[in-house]
Structures are given as C-alpha cells and as structure tokens.
Design a protein around this motif. Structure first.
Motif: not given
Lengths: 112, 110
Positions: B70-92
């Motif tokens: 019961q988990y889901v993850s997000l990997l962001i490779r080669d992170s950039q300053p433009s990736d700075s944000a809030t990341y929301l997980c959602a499900l149905t």
C-alpha cells in the motif's frame, strides 16, 4: 489538452454577499469538482457533480451550494459569504472513474 | 488514520540528485494513483498516473506502485531547481472522488 477555465483569478467580496464562482471545461467531461485549499489543510472537496443537474456533497459542503445546468459548466455559490470562506478555490474535471482530474488555475477569494 | 499519508517535508536535495517522494494509503481497493506537482500559488498539475504494480517511467520521473504494501512513490532523477514544488499523491478506489494527500514540499538546492 484539457482546458478548465475559472472565471476569476482573484476576487474580493464582503461578508454577507452572495458569491458565484464559475468553472467551464472544454473536454466533455462527466465529472466536475470544487475544492478549497488552505495552508496546512490540503485540498478539501466541497461538492462534485457526475452529470448535468446531479450533485453530491463532499467533505465540507456547509455554506456552499452548486449548480450544473450544462455539462461544461459547474458553478459554486457562497450563499452568504463569511470571512472563514477566504481561501483558494479550485475547480477540476475528469472523464470518469479511475481517471485523473485536471484543474483550473484557481480563484483566490478574499472575504472582507 | 488518514486515508493518504505523505511526509510534509520539506525534503531538501542537491541539484542533480535523485528525489524520492513517498505516499502510503489505507484503502486496499484503491485502483488508480496519481502524482501532481503544485508550485506556490498555482493549481495542481498532473505529472504521472500509475494503475498497476511496478514502475512507470516518463522522462526524469518514475512512479512506483506496490499494492501489497500500500505505497506509491515518485522518483525524480537529476533534480533541478525548477522541480522545487509541493508534490501531491492522489488515488481513487473506483468511486467518483479522488483522495489527496496533503503533499510533500521538495526543495532542490544549488
């Protein structure tokens, strides 16, 4: 691309006023949603609609009503605005079950 | 217990590193999972959808789903300053509503 358009980006109203927030989508989506988003509280569902003239309450419907007379348009109504309804309001739509929602740009509403 | 749990952060990673964002959920019948990115003052933007167990890659983004745990993850490779944000997980779970987490704030530092 899906386009969800909210009528205003910023809106300032006074307490006791009746406030209308409009949302239009151009992709013939069945489902439309209204959320509010406040710091630390995340997205909270106010109302949603799965068909014309159909509506269901979300988690925080008190003080709000909605109208969906046409498939593409979903309106949120604040019957008598109060200061605790100052918030960012987000409209979203999607085609159906198990599909992602697409959001409009949001309306930042201030009630003075 | 909240239906969708995310660490609020902030999660700080150096530029070029891999950012790993995690989400756990309580409803075993959940079927569809989404990651949204939200910049400050803006609305959420869909970046990934995942429906079956395993990995799904899209450019620098990889979503991972494990329904048994019961988990889901997000990997962001080669992170950039433009990736700075809030990341929301959602499900149905098949109903009309989408359930959102409260989001993880990511900061990518130079």
């Amino acid at each position: 691309d899906v386009k969800v358009t909210q009528s205003s980006r910023y809106l300032v109203k006074r307490t006791g006023e009746k406030v209308f927030l409009e949302c239009v989508q151009d992709m013939d989506h069945e489902n439309m949603f209204w959320y509010r988003q406040d710091p630390g509280l995340g997205l909270r569902l106010i109302y949603f609609s799965y068909d014309v003239k159909m509506k269901e309450k979300g988690d925080i419907p008190e003080g709000y009503s909605v109208s969906r007379e046409k498939k593409e348009r979903f309106s949120l109504i604040l019957e008598s605005a109060s200061t605790n309804q100052t918030s960012m309001y987000l409209c979203a739509s999607r085609t159906g079950v198990n599909q992602p929602q697409h959001f409009g740009d949001g309306t930042r509403l201030s009630i003075l | 217990q909240k239906e969708v749990e995310q660490n609020s952060g902030p999660l700080s990673v150096p530029e070029g590193a891999i950012a790993s964002l995690n989400c756990t959920y309580s409803d075993r019948v959940s079927q569809s999972f989404f990651w949204y990115r939200q910049y400050s003052g803006k609305s959420p933007e869909l970046i990934m959808s995942i429906y079956s167990n395993g990995d799904k890659e899209d450019g620098r983004f990889t979503a991972q789903l494990n329904k048994a745990s019961q988990y889901v993850s997000l990997l962001i490779r080669d992170s950039q300053p433009s990736d700075s944000a809030t990341y929301l997980c959602a499900l149905t779970g098949g109903g009309n509503k989408l359930t959102f987490g409260t989001g993880t704030q990511l900061k990518v530092e130079l």
